[in-house]
Design a protein around this motif. Sequence first.
Motif, PDB file in Angstrom:
ATOM      1  N   ASN A 110       3.190   5.170  -8.765  1.00  0.00           N
ATOM      2  CA  ASN A 110       3.672   3.792  -8.942  1.00  0.00           C
ATOM      3  C   ASN A 110       4.687   3.791 -10.076  1.00  0.00           C
ATOM      4  OD1 ASN A 110       3.322   1.057 -10.545  1.00  0.00           O
ATOM      5  ND2 ASN A 110       2.827   0.636  -8.423  1.00  0.00           N
TER       6      ASN A 110
ATOM      7  N   LEU B 295       0.852  -1.189   0.000  1.00  0.00           N
ATOM      8  CA  LEU B 295       0.000   0.000   0.000  1.00  0.00           C
ATOM      9  C   LEU B 295       0.885   1.236   0.000  1.00  0.00           C
ATOM     10  CD1 LEU B 295      -2.806  -0.892   2.564  1.00  0.00           C
ATOM     11  CD2 LEU B 295      -2.965  -0.843   0.087  1.00  0.00           C
TER      12      LEU B 295
ATOM     13  N   ARG C 282      -2.507  -4.973   0.214  1.00  0.00           N
ATOM     14  CA  ARG C 282      -1.701  -4.767  -0.993  1.00  0.00           C
ATOM     15  C   ARG C 282      -2.491  -3.988  -2.041  1.00  0.00           C
ATOM     16  NH1 ARG C 282       1.788  -6.220   1.837  1.00  0.00           N
ATOM     17  NH2 ARG C 282       3.343  -7.868   1.568  1.00  0.00           N
ATOM     18  N   LEU C 283      -1.755  -3.481  -2.995  1.00  0.00           N
ATOM     19  CA  LEU C 283      -2.354  -2.930  -4.206  1.00  0.00           C
ATOM     20  C   LEU C 283      -1.951  -3.852  -5.355  1.00  0.00           C
ATOM     21  CD1 LEU C 283      -1.485   0.884  -4.012  1.00  0.00           C
ATOM     22  CD2 LEU C 283      -3.735  -0.150  -3.706  1.00  0.00           C
TER      23      LEU C 283
ATOM     24  N   VAL D 173      -2.206   7.113  -6.515  1.00  0.00           N
ATOM     25  CA  VAL D 173      -0.907   6.785  -5.919  1.00  0.00           C
ATOM     26  C   VAL D 173       0.161   6.937  -7.000  1.00  0.00           C
ATOM     27  CG1 VAL D 173      -1.714   5.144  -4.165  1.00  0.00           C
ATOM     28  CG2 VAL D 173      -1.204   4.334  -6.467  1.00  0.00           C
TER      29      VAL D 173
ATOM     30  N   MET E 293      -1.671   7.473  -0.368  1.00  0.00           N
ATOM     31  CA  MET E 293      -2.700   7.784  -1.351  1.00  0.00           C
ATOM     32  C   MET E 293      -3.133   9.241  -1.241  1.00  0.00           C
ATOM     33  SD  MET E 293      -6.059   5.464  -1.977  1.00  0.00           S
ATOM     34  CE  MET E 293      -5.202   4.098  -1.241  1.00  0.00           C
TER      35      MET E 293
ATOM     36  N   ASP F 159     -11.574   0.921  -4.874  1.00  0.00           N
ATOM     37  CA  ASP F 159     -12.016  -0.016  -3.841  1.00  0.00           C
ATOM     38  C   ASP F 159     -13.133  -0.867  -4.451  1.00  0.00           C
ATOM     39  OD1 ASP F 159     -13.077  -1.378  -1.736  1.00  0.00           O
ATOM     40  OD2 ASP F 159     -13.641   0.384  -0.559  1.00  0.00           O
TER      41      ASP F 159
ATOM     42  N   ALA G 299      -5.001   0.748 -10.104  1.00  0.00           N
ATOM     43  CA  ALA G 299      -4.612  -0.042  -8.931  1.00  0.00           C
ATOM     44  C   ALA G 299      -5.870  -0.386  -8.126  1.00  0.00           C
ATOM     45  CB  ALA G 299      -3.628   0.748  -8.079  1.00  0.00           C
ATOM     46  N   PHE G 300      -5.874  -1.587  -7.555  1.00  0.00           N
ATOM     47  CA  PHE G 300      -7.007  -2.055  -6.747  1.00  0.00           C
ATOM     48  C   PHE G 300      -6.504  -2.466  -5.372  1.00  0.00           C
ATOM     49  CE2 PHE G 300      -8.153  -2.836 -11.128  1.00  0.00           C
ATOM     50  CZ  PHE G 300      -9.480  -2.449 -11.207  1.00  0.00           C
ATOM     51  N   LEU G 301      -7.338  -2.229  -4.361  1.00  0.00           N
ATOM     52  CA  LEU G 301      -6.998  -2.673  -3.013  1.00  0.00           C
ATOM     53  C   LEU G 301      -7.246  -4.168  -2.871  1.00  0.00           C
ATOM     54  CD1 LEU G 301      -8.588  -0.102  -0.524  1.00  0.00           C
ATOM     55  CD2 LEU G 301      -6.193  -0.305  -1.203  1.00  0.00           C
TER      56      LEU G 301
ATOM     57  N   VAL H  48      -2.026  -3.952  -9.646  1.00  0.00           N
ATOM     58  CA  VAL H  48      -2.272  -3.096 -10.808  1.00  0.00           C
ATOM     59  C   VAL H  48      -2.891  -3.940 -11.916  1.00  0.00           C
ATOM     60  CG1 VAL H  48      -1.215  -1.600 -12.532  1.00  0.00           C
ATOM     61  CG2 VAL H  48      -0.360  -1.598 -10.174  1.00  0.00           C
TER      62      VAL H  48
ATOM     63  N   VAL I  30      -6.806   4.581  -7.757  1.00  0.00           N
ATOM     64  CA  VAL I  30      -6.989   3.392  -6.904  1.00  0.00           C
ATOM     65  C   VAL I  30      -8.485   3.155  -6.697  1.00  0.00           C
ATOM     66  CG1 VAL I  30      -6.523   2.348  -4.659  1.00  0.00           C
ATOM     67  CG2 VAL I  30      -4.836   3.876  -5.695  1.00  0.00           C
TER      68      VAL I  30
END
Lengths: 124, 170
Positions: free
Chosen positions: B70, B51, B96-97, B68, B54, B79, B108-110, B99, B77
Amino acid sequence: MSEPVVEVVEIVLFDIAGTRYGADMTQVRRIGRHDETESVGAPLGKPTEGRRALIFMTSGHVEVALAIDGVLGVQSIPRDELRRLPPAAGASPFIIGAWLDRDQPVLLVDLHATNPFRPEVSHA
Amino acid sequence: MPPTPLQLALAEAPEKGRAQAARPDEEFFVFKLGALTLAVPSKLVREVSRLAPMTPLPRTPSFLLGVVGNRGQVMPVIDLLRFLQQGESKPVPGGRLFVGEANGLLVAFLADQVIGLRRIFVADKLPAPSSGGAAAEFLSGLVQHRELGTVSLLDLAKVLQAARAAVVRR
């Protein structure tokens, strides 16, 4: 004649509700109080405790204020550290990009675009 | 001399074994988010990272948590719990994230926990429940996995397309 390449920009860094933002120094006329002139509202969210504002001029030569919590300073930022935002971010029109401060993006704001009275109307 | 049973058998033996019927499978990246175990085709996952700090974006849908940095790139990002209307993610230790990339979009996803890569037989896929609400629309199916229980297969391209449409509409 082509525009000169800008290698470094002066960015005013400011804080609203714990989030850092930046704006082009040339757009800022002065730092003032948020209640001393017409406000553009709270497009970036409401300040939590600050009473300060970035005062800028519209193209109609009217002073308007963006309320903020505080100014964090002015920083010279090399062009290499600036980024456009990806379309999937769906950023508002007044968020024109980001400064990558190491890995933390700092959103960059076009102050003129925060003005809800655009295009300039008569304030007379 | 008459041929031995072995020689007779060998005379009729095939030169190579009969090919086993192919059972097509697909590799998925599997992760946990809230109470869900989700999977996306691994070919659509570019990387997994810790993570990162953000930055929230003003005036965007609630599922878009922010951006974020990267590898020198600014990335939105999402959710997925909020996007699928299944609640909202809470930061968890070890979160974690990952991609994901589809249709030229990089997002990017949580993830609360990354389980890893698993091969899933195509024949084992079950259709997404028609009464699954908003989430079912974005699932390409379900799998009852021996190790992981029910795994929801996410249609990542559809998620990204709908997310993009939602943020552009605003």
